[in-house]
Scaffold this motif. Sequence first.
Motif, PDB file in Angstrom:
ATOM      1  N   GLY A  67      -0.810   4.887  -9.423  1.00  0.00           N
ATOM      2  CA  GLY A  67       0.138   6.349  -9.349  1.00  0.00           C
ATOM      3  C   GLY A  67      -0.642   6.998  -7.934  1.00  0.00           C
ATOM      4  N   LYS A  68       0.047   8.354  -8.838  1.00  0.00           N
ATOM      5  CA  LYS A  68      -0.314   9.589  -7.417  1.00  0.00           C
ATOM      6  C   LYS A  68      -0.071  11.054  -8.278  1.00  0.00           C
ATOM      7  CE  LYS A  68       0.551   7.336  -3.388  1.00  0.00           C
ATOM      8  NZ  LYS A  68       1.283   7.403  -2.210  1.00  0.00           N
ATOM      9  N   ASP A  69      -0.310  12.046  -8.463  1.00  0.00           N
ATOM     10  CA  ASP A  69      -0.185  13.574  -9.386  1.00  0.00           C
ATOM     11  C   ASP A  69       1.444  13.602  -8.827  1.00  0.00           C
ATOM     12  OD1 ASP A  69      -3.026  13.240  -9.940  1.00  0.00           O
ATOM     13  OD2 ASP A  69      -3.354  14.004  -8.779  1.00  0.00           O
ATOM     14  N   TYR A  70       2.288  14.200 -10.077  1.00  0.00           N
ATOM     15  CA  TYR A  70       3.352  14.184  -9.846  1.00  0.00           C
ATOM     16  C   TYR A  70       3.436  15.477 -10.952  1.00  0.00           C
ATOM     17  CZ  TYR A  70       5.578  10.821  -7.521  1.00  0.00           C
ATOM     18  OH  TYR A  70       5.401   9.733  -5.804  1.00  0.00           O
ATOM     19  N   ILE A  71       4.586  16.027 -10.325  1.00  0.00           N
ATOM     20  CA  ILE A  71       5.118  17.286 -11.452  1.00  0.00           C
ATOM     21  C   ILE A  71       5.977  16.859 -12.023  1.00  0.00           C
ATOM     22  CG2 ILE A  71       5.390  19.592 -11.884  1.00  0.00           C
ATOM     23  CD1 ILE A  71       2.582  19.565 -11.153  1.00  0.00           C
ATOM     24  N   GLU A  72       5.616  16.835 -13.040  1.00  0.00           N
ATOM     25  CA  GLU A  72       7.261  16.374 -13.911  1.00  0.00           C
ATOM     26  C   GLU A  72       8.141  18.193 -14.921  1.00  0.00           C
ATOM     27  OE1 GLU A  72       8.893  13.635 -17.736  1.00  0.00           O
ATOM     28  OE2 GLU A  72       7.040  14.917 -17.878  1.00  0.00           O
ATOM     29  N   THR A  73       9.690  18.182 -14.311  1.00  0.00           N
ATOM     30  CA  THR A  73      10.010  18.863 -14.603  1.00  0.00           C
ATOM     31  C   THR A  73      11.479  19.533 -15.462  1.00  0.00           C
ATOM     32  OG1 THR A  73       8.865  20.392 -12.583  1.00  0.00           O
ATOM     33  CG2 THR A  73      11.120  21.567 -13.893  1.00  0.00           C
ATOM     34  N   GLU A 132      19.704  17.968 -20.948  1.00  0.00           N
ATOM     35  CA  GLU A 132      18.334  18.270 -20.817  1.00  0.00           C
ATOM     36  C   GLU A 132      17.869  16.893 -19.698  1.00  0.00           C
ATOM     37  OE1 GLU A 132      13.919  15.763 -21.746  1.00  0.00           O
ATOM     38  OE2 GLU A 132      15.135  16.731 -23.380  1.00  0.00           O
ATOM     39  N   LEU A 133      17.819  17.835 -17.729  1.00  0.00           N
ATOM     40  CA  LEU A 133      17.199  17.286 -16.542  1.00  0.00           C
ATOM     41  C   LEU A 133      16.188  17.015 -16.640  1.00  0.00           C
ATOM     42  CD1 LEU A 133      18.520  16.428 -13.514  1.00  0.00           C
ATOM     43  CD2 LEU A 133      18.604  19.153 -13.317  1.00  0.00           C
ATOM     44  N   THR A 134      15.515  15.950 -15.736  1.00  0.00           N
ATOM     45  CA  THR A 134      13.929  15.659 -15.749  1.00  0.00           C
ATOM     46  C   THR A 134      14.306  15.468 -14.490  1.00  0.00           C
ATOM     47  OG1 THR A 134      13.897  14.781 -17.935  1.00  0.00           O
ATOM     48  CG2 THR A 134      12.279  14.148 -16.353  1.00  0.00           C
ATOM     49  N   LEU A 135      13.125  16.414 -13.416  1.00  0.00           N
ATOM     50  CA  LEU A 135      13.131  15.931 -12.134  1.00  0.00           C
ATOM     51  C   LEU A 135      11.340  15.684 -11.667  1.00  0.00           C
ATOM     52  CD1 LEU A 135      14.605  19.593 -11.094  1.00  0.00           C
ATOM     53  CD2 LEU A 135      15.479  17.061 -10.605  1.00  0.00           C
ATOM     54  N   LEU A 136      11.473  14.820 -10.753  1.00  0.00           N
ATOM     55  CA  LEU A 136       9.826  14.424 -10.839  1.00  0.00           C
ATOM     56  C   LEU A 136       9.535  14.423  -9.122  1.00  0.00           C
ATOM     57  CD1 LEU A 136       7.499  12.967 -12.513  1.00  0.00           C
ATOM     58  CD2 LEU A 136       8.922  10.485 -11.730  1.00  0.00           C
ATOM     59  N   TYR A 137       8.981  14.917  -9.129  1.00  0.00           N
ATOM     60  CA  TYR A 137       8.524  15.425  -7.822  1.00  0.00           C
ATOM     61  C   TYR A 137       7.181  15.170  -7.846  1.00  0.00           C
ATOM     62  CZ  TYR A 137       8.748  20.406  -9.802  1.00  0.00           C
ATOM     63  OH  TYR A 137       8.224  21.247  -9.857  1.00  0.00           O
ATOM     64  N   PRO A 138       6.463  15.113  -6.146  1.00  0.00           N
ATOM     65  CA  PRO A 138       4.673  14.954  -5.505  1.00  0.00           C
ATOM     66  C   PRO A 138       3.708  16.198  -6.530  1.00  0.00           C
ATOM     67  CG  PRO A 138       5.747  13.925  -4.081  1.00  0.00           C
ATOM     68  CD  PRO A 138       7.071  14.783  -4.566  1.00  0.00           C
ATOM     69  N   ALA A 139       3.118  16.204  -6.430  1.00  0.00           N
ATOM     70  CA  ALA A 139       2.199  17.499  -6.584  1.00  0.00           C
ATOM     71  C   ALA A 139       2.587  18.572  -5.675  1.00  0.00           C
ATOM     72  CB  ALA A 139       0.877  17.510  -7.714  1.00  0.00           C
ATOM     73  N   SER A 140       2.113  17.606  -4.751  1.00  0.00           N
ATOM     74  CA  SER A 140       1.468  18.626  -3.221  1.00  0.00           C
ATOM     75  C   SER A 140       2.915  19.142  -3.017  1.00  0.00           C
ATOM     76  CB  SER A 140       1.295  17.656  -1.907  1.00  0.00           C
ATOM     77  OG  SER A 140       2.291  16.279  -1.631  1.00  0.00           O
ATOM     78  N   GLU A 141       3.748  19.456  -4.157  1.00  0.00           N
ATOM     79  CA  GLU A 141       5.058  19.514  -3.071  1.00  0.00           C
ATOM     80  C   GLU A 141       5.554  20.535  -4.344  1.00  0.00           C
ATOM     81  OE1 GLU A 141       8.705  17.288  -2.736  1.00  0.00           O
ATOM     82  OE2 GLU A 141       7.555  15.920  -0.925  1.00  0.00           O
ATOM     83  N   ALA A 142       5.016  21.252  -5.529  1.00  0.00           N
ATOM     84  CA  ALA A 142       4.967  21.898  -6.050  1.00  0.00           C
ATOM     85  C   ALA A 142       5.591  23.271  -5.883  1.00  0.00           C
ATOM     86  CB  ALA A 142       3.873  22.376  -7.085  1.00  0.00           C
ATOM     87  N   ARG A 143       4.943  23.855  -4.594  1.00  0.00           N
ATOM     88  CA  ARG A 143       5.822  25.537  -4.342  1.00  0.00           C
ATOM     89  C   ARG A 143       6.975  25.898  -4.261  1.00  0.00           C
ATOM     90  NH1 ARG A 143       1.193  28.720  -1.459  1.00  0.00           N
ATOM     91  NH2 ARG A 143       0.946  29.030  -3.576  1.00  0.00           N
ATOM     92  N   LEU A 144       6.740  24.421  -2.786  1.00  0.00           N
ATOM     93  CA  LEU A 144       8.155  24.637  -2.346  1.00  0.00           C
ATOM     94  C   LEU A 144      10.034  24.061  -3.995  1.00  0.00           C
ATOM     95  CD1 LEU A 144      10.930  23.843  -0.800  1.00  0.00           C
ATOM     96  CD2 LEU A 144      10.247  21.218  -0.119  1.00  0.00           C
ATOM     97  N   ARG A 145       9.061  22.719  -4.227  1.00  0.00           N
ATOM     98  CA  ARG A 145       9.761  22.013  -5.339  1.00  0.00           C
ATOM     99  C   ARG A 145      10.532  23.565  -6.326  1.00  0.00           C
ATOM    100  NH1 ARG A 145      13.102  18.743  -3.340  1.00  0.00           N
ATOM    101  NH2 ARG A 145      11.768  17.155  -2.534  1.00  0.00           N
ATOM    102  N   GLY A 166      15.778  26.216 -20.217  1.00  0.00           N
ATOM    103  CA  GLY A 166      14.646  26.396 -20.279  1.00  0.00           C
ATOM    104  C   GLY A 166      14.044  25.634 -18.913  1.00  0.00           C
ATOM    105  N   ARG A 167      12.521  26.059 -18.592  1.00  0.00           N
ATOM    106  CA  ARG A 167      11.715  25.587 -17.992  1.00  0.00           C
ATOM    107  C   ARG A 167      10.334  24.597 -18.580  1.00  0.00           C
ATOM    108  NH1 ARG A 167      10.211  26.980 -11.553  1.00  0.00           N
ATOM    109  NH2 ARG A 167       9.147  24.867 -11.352  1.00  0.00           N
ATOM    110  N   LEU A 168      10.803  22.776 -18.987  1.00  0.00           N
ATOM    111  CA  LEU A 168       8.737  22.725 -19.393  1.00  0.00           C
ATOM    112  C   LEU A 168       8.774  22.504 -17.976  1.00  0.00           C
ATOM    113  CD1 LEU A 168      11.531  22.046 -21.605  1.00  0.00           C
ATOM    114  CD2 LEU A 168       9.450  22.016 -22.388  1.00  0.00           C
TER     115      LEU A 168
END
Length: 176
Positions: A67-73, A132-145, A166-168
């Motif tokens: 896999g690749k690096d993602y951010i889970e919010t 609870e809403l889970t969003l998953l996006y590429p770590a390279s898009e962290a600033r925009l997202r 709340g945001r985690l």
Amino acid sequence: MPLLFRTAAASEPAGSPDSRRPRRRTALVAATAGLAVLAVGTPVAYATLGSGASPEPRPAVAGAVRGKDYIETRLLFGTERPDGGLEVTDRQFLAFIDEEVTPRFPNGLTIQDGRGQWRDSHGVIERERSYELTLLYPASEARLRGRQIERIRDAYEKEYAQDSVGRLEERVTADF
């Protein structure tokens, strides 16, 4: 061969060097154990005192990185309104998702029903139905997202008179 134990009372006068050996051995064992705990804990302490960036994810099995690096919010949405208005319904929440979230995250998301509690600004424990809403996006898009997520939070707080959403966040490795 049987083990023989000598006692201080039977063979040496109290206070002699041989009578203090058990105490020294106990102290030595205790000190060694303490140093071992500190040695094991030190890498963890240094890891958590680092630059503040999330540590890199470690694979469960060496050599099995996929896999690749993602951010889970994860966003936590309450449904009761502090002003005493009617609680947010499923239909309203799903309409909010369609209008505010899906256009920003069209590749997918997950929604879970929940029950939550928190202390309000008056010190009262509030319990409510939540989402609870889970969003998953590429770590390279962290600033925009990150900016898009803040707009979603602001919109929900304003539309449904909420004190907060709340945001985690967590860095993960994902493979699809």
